[in-house]
Design a protein around this motif. Structure first.
Motif, PDB file in Angstrom:
ATOM      1  N   GLY A  66      -6.035   5.066  -1.069  1.00 39.49           N
ATOM      2  CA  GLY A  66      -6.571   4.983   0.274  1.00 39.49           C
ATOM      3  C   GLY A  66      -6.098   6.119   1.165  1.00 39.49           C
ATOM      4  N   ILE A  67      -6.661   6.163   2.387  1.00 38.15           N
ATOM      5  CA  ILE A  67      -6.325   7.202   3.363  1.00 38.15           C
ATOM      6  C   ILE A  67      -5.216   6.722   4.294  1.00 38.15           C
ATOM      7  CG2 ILE A  67      -7.194   8.549   5.306  1.00 38.15           C
ATOM      8  CD1 ILE A  67      -8.221   9.533   2.629  1.00 38.15           C
ATOM      9  N   GLY A  68      -5.357   5.478   4.807  1.00 32.72           N
ATOM     10  CA  GLY A  68      -4.348   4.924   5.700  1.00 32.72           C
ATOM     11  C   GLY A  68      -4.085   5.814   6.895  1.00 32.72           C
ATOM     12  N   GLN A  69      -2.830   5.902   7.300  1.00 30.82           N
ATOM     13  CA  GLN A  69      -2.448   6.847   8.344  1.00 30.82           C
ATOM     14  C   GLN A  69      -1.860   8.117   7.756  1.00 30.82           C
ATOM     15  OE1 GLN A  69       1.096   5.512  10.722  1.00 30.82           O
ATOM     16  NE2 GLN A  69       0.931   3.652   9.475  1.00 30.82           N
ATOM     17  N   MET A  70      -1.440   8.049   6.495  1.00 31.81           N
ATOM     18  CA  MET A  70      -0.781   9.196   5.877  1.00 31.81           C
ATOM     19  C   MET A  70      -1.745  10.372   5.687  1.00 31.81           C
ATOM     20  SD  MET A  70       1.466   9.353   2.366  1.00 31.81           S
ATOM     21  CE  MET A  70       0.098   9.090   1.239  1.00 31.81           C
ATOM     22  N   LYS A  71      -2.990  10.093   5.318  1.00 29.63           N
ATOM     23  CA  LYS A  71      -3.937  11.172   5.018  1.00 29.63           C
ATOM     24  C   LYS A  71      -5.086  11.245   6.012  1.00 29.63           C
ATOM     25  CE  LYS A  71      -2.991  11.078   0.048  1.00 29.63           C
ATOM     26  NZ  LYS A  71      -3.578  10.963  -1.314  1.00 29.63           N
ATOM     27  N   ARG A  72      -4.998  10.493   7.100  1.00 24.82           N
ATOM     28  CA  ARG A  72      -6.103  10.470   8.067  1.00 24.82           C
ATOM     29  C   ARG A  72      -6.405  11.862   8.612  1.00 24.82           C
ATOM     30  NH1 ARG A  72      -4.527   8.069  13.520  1.00 24.82           N
ATOM     31  NH2 ARG A  72      -3.736  10.200  13.640  1.00 24.82           N
ATOM     32  N   ASP A  73      -5.382  12.595   9.020  1.00 21.45           N
ATOM     33  CA  ASP A  73      -5.599  13.913   9.600  1.00 21.45           C
ATOM     34  C   ASP A  73      -6.091  14.909   8.549  1.00 21.45           C
ATOM     35  OD1 ASP A  73      -4.781  12.853  11.983  1.00 21.45           O
ATOM     36  OD2 ASP A  73      -2.741  13.652  11.867  1.00 21.45           O
ATOM     37  N   GLU A  74      -5.633  14.747   7.325  1.00 22.33           N
ATOM     38  CA  GLU A  74      -6.103  15.625   6.257  1.00 22.33           C
ATOM     39  C   GLU A  74      -7.576  15.356   5.928  1.00 22.33           C
ATOM     40  OE1 GLU A  74      -3.730  18.201   4.050  1.00 22.33           O
ATOM     41  OE2 GLU A  74      -4.169  18.146   6.206  1.00 22.33           O
ATOM     42  N   LEU A  75      -7.986  14.093   5.992  1.00 27.08           N
ATOM     43  CA  LEU A  75      -9.400  13.786   5.799  1.00 27.08           C
ATOM     44  C   LEU A  75     -10.237  14.433   6.894  1.00 27.08           C
ATOM     45  CD1 LEU A  75     -11.678  12.247   4.357  1.00 27.08           C
ATOM     46  CD2 LEU A  75     -11.190  10.299   5.847  1.00 27.08           C
ATOM     47  N   ALA A  76      -9.746  14.380   8.128  1.00 21.79           N
ATOM     48  CA  ALA A  76     -10.459  15.015   9.231  1.00 21.79           C
ATOM     49  C   ALA A  76     -10.540  16.528   9.047  1.00 21.79           C
ATOM     50  CB  ALA A  76      -9.768  14.687  10.552  1.00 21.79           C
ATOM     51  N   ARG A  77      -9.478  17.112   8.517  1.00 23.89           N
ATOM     52  CA  ARG A  77      -9.434  18.565   8.342  1.00 23.89           C
ATOM     53  C   ARG A  77     -10.329  19.050   7.216  1.00 23.89           C
ATOM     54  NH1 ARG A  77      -6.196  22.435   5.605  1.00 23.89           N
ATOM     55  NH2 ARG A  77      -5.075  20.814   4.445  1.00 23.89           N
ATOM     56  N   LEU A  78     -10.401  18.268   6.141  1.00 26.55           N
ATOM     57  CA  LEU A  78     -11.057  18.753   4.927  1.00 26.55           C
ATOM     58  C   LEU A  78     -12.348  18.021   4.583  1.00 26.55           C
ATOM     59  CD1 LEU A  78      -7.846  19.065   2.721  1.00 26.55           C
ATOM     60  CD2 LEU A  78      -9.151  20.953   3.725  1.00 26.55           C
ATOM     61  N   GLY A  99       0.813  -1.211   0.000  1.00 27.24           N
ATOM     62  CA  GLY A  99       0.000   0.000   0.000  1.00 27.24           C
ATOM     63  C   GLY A  99       0.846   1.260   0.000  1.00 27.24           C
ATOM     64  N   MET A 100       0.218   2.370  -0.362  1.00 26.93           N
ATOM     65  CA  MET A 100       0.935   3.635  -0.533  1.00 26.93           C
ATOM     66  C   MET A 100       0.640   4.642   0.575  1.00 26.93           C
ATOM     67  SD  MET A 100       2.484   3.053  -3.454  1.00 26.93           S
ATOM     68  CE  MET A 100       2.859   4.550  -4.368  1.00 26.93           C
ATOM     69  N   SER A 101      -0.219   4.298   1.548  1.00 20.21           N
ATOM     70  CA  SER A 101      -0.629   5.279   2.551  1.00 20.21           C
ATOM     71  C   SER A 101      -0.403   4.813   3.981  1.00 20.21           C
ATOM     72  CB  SER A 101      -2.119   5.623   2.352  1.00 20.21           C
ATOM     73  OG  SER A 101      -2.348   6.153   1.067  1.00 20.21           O
ATOM     74  N   GLY A 102       0.386   3.779   4.168  1.00 18.46           N
ATOM     75  CA  GLY A 102       0.672   3.309   5.517  1.00 18.46           C
ATOM     76  C   GLY A 102      -0.505   2.645   6.200  1.00 18.46           C
ATOM     77  N   GLY A 103      -1.459   2.154   5.423  1.00 13.95           N
ATOM     78  CA  GLY A 103      -2.661   1.590   6.016  1.00 13.95           C
ATOM     79  C   GLY A 103      -2.493   0.208   6.596  1.00 13.95           C
ATOM     80  N   ALA A 104      -1.408  -0.490   6.286  1.00 15.65           N
ATOM     81  CA  ALA A 104      -1.209  -1.857   6.765  1.00 15.65           C
ATOM     82  C   ALA A 104      -0.042  -1.973   7.729  1.00 15.65           C
ATOM     83  CB  ALA A 104      -0.985  -2.791   5.574  1.00 15.65           C
ATOM     84  N   THR A 105       0.380  -0.842   8.297  1.00 21.60           N
ATOM     85  CA  THR A 105       1.512  -0.826   9.222  1.00 21.60           C
ATOM     86  C   THR A 105       1.017  -0.527  10.635  1.00 21.60           C
ATOM     87  OG1 THR A 105       2.910   0.047   7.451  1.00 21.60           O
ATOM     88  CG2 THR A 105       3.775   0.192   9.687  1.00 21.60           C
ATOM     89  N   PRO A 106       1.410  -1.306  11.637  1.00 27.58           N
ATOM     90  CA  PRO A 106       0.973  -1.042  13.009  1.00 27.58           C
ATOM     91  C   PRO A 106       1.648   0.196  13.580  1.00 27.58           C
ATOM     92  CG  PRO A 106       2.589  -2.805  12.999  1.00 27.58           C
ATOM     93  CD  PRO A 106       2.292  -2.490  11.553  1.00 27.58           C
ATOM     94  N   LEU A 138     -10.123  -2.973  15.124  1.00 23.91           N
ATOM     95  CA  LEU A 138      -9.782  -3.248  13.729  1.00 23.91           C
ATOM     96  C   LEU A 138      -9.012  -2.079  13.117  1.00 23.91           C
ATOM     97  CD1 LEU A 138     -13.011  -5.020  12.361  1.00 23.91           C
ATOM     98  CD2 LEU A 138     -10.887  -6.048  13.229  1.00 23.91           C
ATOM     99  N   ASN A 139      -7.764  -2.311  12.830  1.00 22.34           N
ATOM    100  CA  ASN A 139      -6.866  -1.333  12.190  1.00 22.34           C
ATOM    101  C   ASN A 139      -6.974   0.057  12.797  1.00 22.34           C
ATOM    102  OD1 ASN A 139      -4.737  -1.064  10.451  1.00 22.34           O
ATOM    103  ND2 ASN A 139      -5.983  -0.815   8.609  1.00 22.34           N
ATOM    104  N   PRO A 140      -6.753   0.183  14.087  1.00 25.55           N
ATOM    105  CA  PRO A 140      -6.894   1.489  14.735  1.00 25.55           C
ATOM    106  C   PRO A 140      -5.897   2.503  14.192  1.00 25.55           C
ATOM    107  CG  PRO A 140      -5.793  -0.064  16.185  1.00 25.55           C
ATOM    108  CD  PRO A 140      -6.299  -0.863  15.017  1.00 25.55           C
ATOM    109  N   GLY A 141      -6.344   3.761  14.174  1.00 21.30           N
ATOM    110  CA  GLY A 141      -5.486   4.841  13.708  1.00 21.30           C
ATOM    111  C   GLY A 141      -5.427   5.008  12.207  1.00 21.30           C
ATOM    112  N   LYS A 142      -6.223   4.222  11.479  1.00 20.51           N
ATOM    113  CA  LYS A 142      -6.248   4.316  10.024  1.00 20.51           C
ATOM    114  C   LYS A 142      -7.621   4.828   9.560  1.00 20.51           C
ATOM    115  CE  LYS A 142      -2.451   2.150  10.674  1.00 20.51           C
ATOM    116  NZ  LYS A 142      -2.449   0.692  10.621  1.00 20.51           N
TER     117      LYS A 142
END
Length: 506
Positions: free
Chosen positions: A466-478, A109-116, A500-504
């Motif tokens: 995907g959003i993953g962890q890389m864009k999670r805060d940006e999704l919340a902002r926008l 993946g490209m957004s860190g969605g599968a990394t703990p 289930l996959n917390p923080g993503k």
């Protein structure tokens, strides 16, 4: 021009005061502390056996860092169950002990969605052992396969029975069916066939309470409430763990024609797209654009490569036409007619048709090598964005000079899937920049501004990665407040413990 009649602010005010303000995050479900890790680890090892569960640091290490190398986490253990039943039992066990679960496919993946995360409280749940293609129905043109099936393996299995799975991407040798579903992957064939959502006819998934949702049998009509499979597609493992799917297949390609054209502007590329859609109709499989800068970068990166055309062109277009057995004989004529008419209407400066499969693959290699070629140049901020298809050319004409002016010394380029409104918009650092410091400073400000601009143009900050962890805060902002409320409510309803996959994603 700025979209929707709005005037865009100058540097430092596009969507925020400075572009570097603290990001807003969605409220997160408080994760329970793991009360008895030793008891849990013993139970997990007993359940899955030595092939299915390990705490060996060396074995886990390759799976704890994302494909891009941006995120590295820790985990209690690595689970690799072999059956849906084992997944369900493991999920129930995790619920009993309050252990978070990070589902993982090919880890591409490209957004860190599968990394703990770095707490080490979660387990990695990798489904690569669940790699059976349960059946291929040649009459119904569908395949039922488990989540760990590699995309390339599915391609090859379909080809053996004169069918194909019409979704492909650069990571097909590692990407898994489960990962593709969980991120609603796209690729180069979305123009004709749609993203992963359009390919999934049925789904099997383990929910947060360990129950198994079995909707593998495809029905043309089914009005029994919500389409639950669509809810899980693109949810990035936050609502359930996809264990199997029924996927749509298409007749095998009997013939293809790959064309390369040079055009003076992205606006002309857009006109050529409309022309190709009118002339080729359902035969139009792919329509990719790349600017001169990207092609030149690839030619420098690949010593044996050469440009398909003589002379310099500001933009290049890669077109693929395909036909099944019934239309194969007519495809060469269709390709020639398309180009001749494009010349007659002044839509192209120069163009050519690949003479054979080797040349066709060489054309595609130029397109697929853009990202590594840019990485060889230096650091860059890469954005997987989309805007309405009809506005993409206008967006590019506005965005490129805007960012190069706001951040002197940078080079802004966009390439990709013009036909579905998804352009990979990259801003390359000034020559000689230190990668980490530039990314943390101007790079971060650039990304926020790109996301602000895309949102103003009615687009998405994540088109296919995907959003993953890389864009999670940006999704919340926008993100739209009503949509975010629904996302949080669904998450709370289906995963009340937040395991289930917390923080993503949310």
């Amino acid at each position: 021009m700025p979209p929707l009649g709005k005037t865009l602010p100058r540097h430092g005010t596009l969507g925020s005061e400075s572009g570097m303000t603290a990001e807003t995050t969605l409220p997160q479900t408080a994760l329970p502390q793991t009360a008895a890790p030793a008891e849990f680890l013993d139970a997990a090892a007993t359940l899955l056996g030595p092939k299915g569960f390990t705490t060996d640091a060396d074995v886990m290490a390759p799976w704890l860092t994302d494909w891009r190398g941006r995120y590295t986490g820790r985990a209690l253990g690595l689970a690799t169950p072999a059956t849906t039943g084992e997944v369900a039992e493991l999920v129930r066990l995790c619920g009993k002990h309050g252990v978070p679960i990070v589902p993982q496919g090919g880890n591409s993946g490209m957004s860190g969605g599968a990394t703990p995360d770095t707490t080490g409280q979660a387990i990695l749940l990798n489904l690569r052992r669940m790699d059976a293609i349960r059946r291929i129905d040649t009459t119904g043109q569908l395949a039922e396969c488990e989540a760990g099936v590699i995309l390339q393996t599915l391609h090859e299995a379909a080809e053996r029975v004169n069918l194909r799975f019409p979704l492909s991407l650069g990571g097909k040798g590692s990407a898994t069916v489960g990962g593709l579903i969980s991120t609603n992957a796209g690729g180069t064939q979305v123009l004709r066939h749609g993203s992963m959502r359009a390919q999934v006819l049925g789904l099997e998934a383990v929910l947060a309470d360990g129950s198994v949702l079995n909707q593998l049998i495809p029905l043309k009509k089914d009005n029994r409430g919500f389409d639950l499979k669509q809810l899980l597609i693109g949810s990035e493992g936050t609502l359930g763990i996809v264990t199997a799917a029924t996927l749509k297949l298409e007749p095998a390609v009997a013939a293809r024609a790959v064309l390369w054209a040079g055009v003076p502007s992205i606006q002309d590329a857009r006109k050529l797209l409309l022309h190709a859609q009118a002339k080729a109709a359902k035969a139009l499989e792919g329509f990719e654009v790349l600017p001169r800068h990207s092609l030149e970068a690839v030619l420098d990166y690949l010593p044996q490569a050469r440009s398909p055309l003589e002379g310099a062109h500001e933009w290049h277009v890669l077109i693929e036409l395909v036909a099944d057995a019934s239309d194969a004989e007519r495809l060469p004529e269709l390709a020639e007619t398309l180009l001749v008419s494009a010349f007659e209407e002044g839509l192209v400066e120069d163009a050519t048709i690949a003479a054979n499969e080797t040349q066709a693959e060489a054309f595609w290699l130029l397109r697929e090598s853009i990202s590594p070629a840019e990485r060889a140049i230096g650091p860059a901020m890469q954005h997987d964005i989309s805007v309405p298809v009809e506005r993409m050319a206008d967006f590019m004409d506005f965005a490129v000079p805007f960012f190069e002016s706001e951040f002197p010394g940078t080079t802004a380029v966009g390439f990709g899937h013009l036909g579905d409104g998804n352009i990979h918009f990259h801003v390359l650092a000034p020559a000689g920049s230190d990668g980490p410091s530039w990314e943390a400073g101007d790079g971060k400000a650039i990304s926020r501004k790109v996301h602000d601009l895309v949102t103003q143009w009615g687009g998405s900050i994540s088109a296919e990665h995907g959003i993953g962890q890389m864009k999670r805060d940006e999704l919340a902002r926008l993100g739209d407040p009503a949509a975010l409320h629904v996302l949080r409510a669904v998450k709370a309803a289906l995963d009340p413990q937040g395991l289930l996959n917390p923080g993503k994603l949310i």
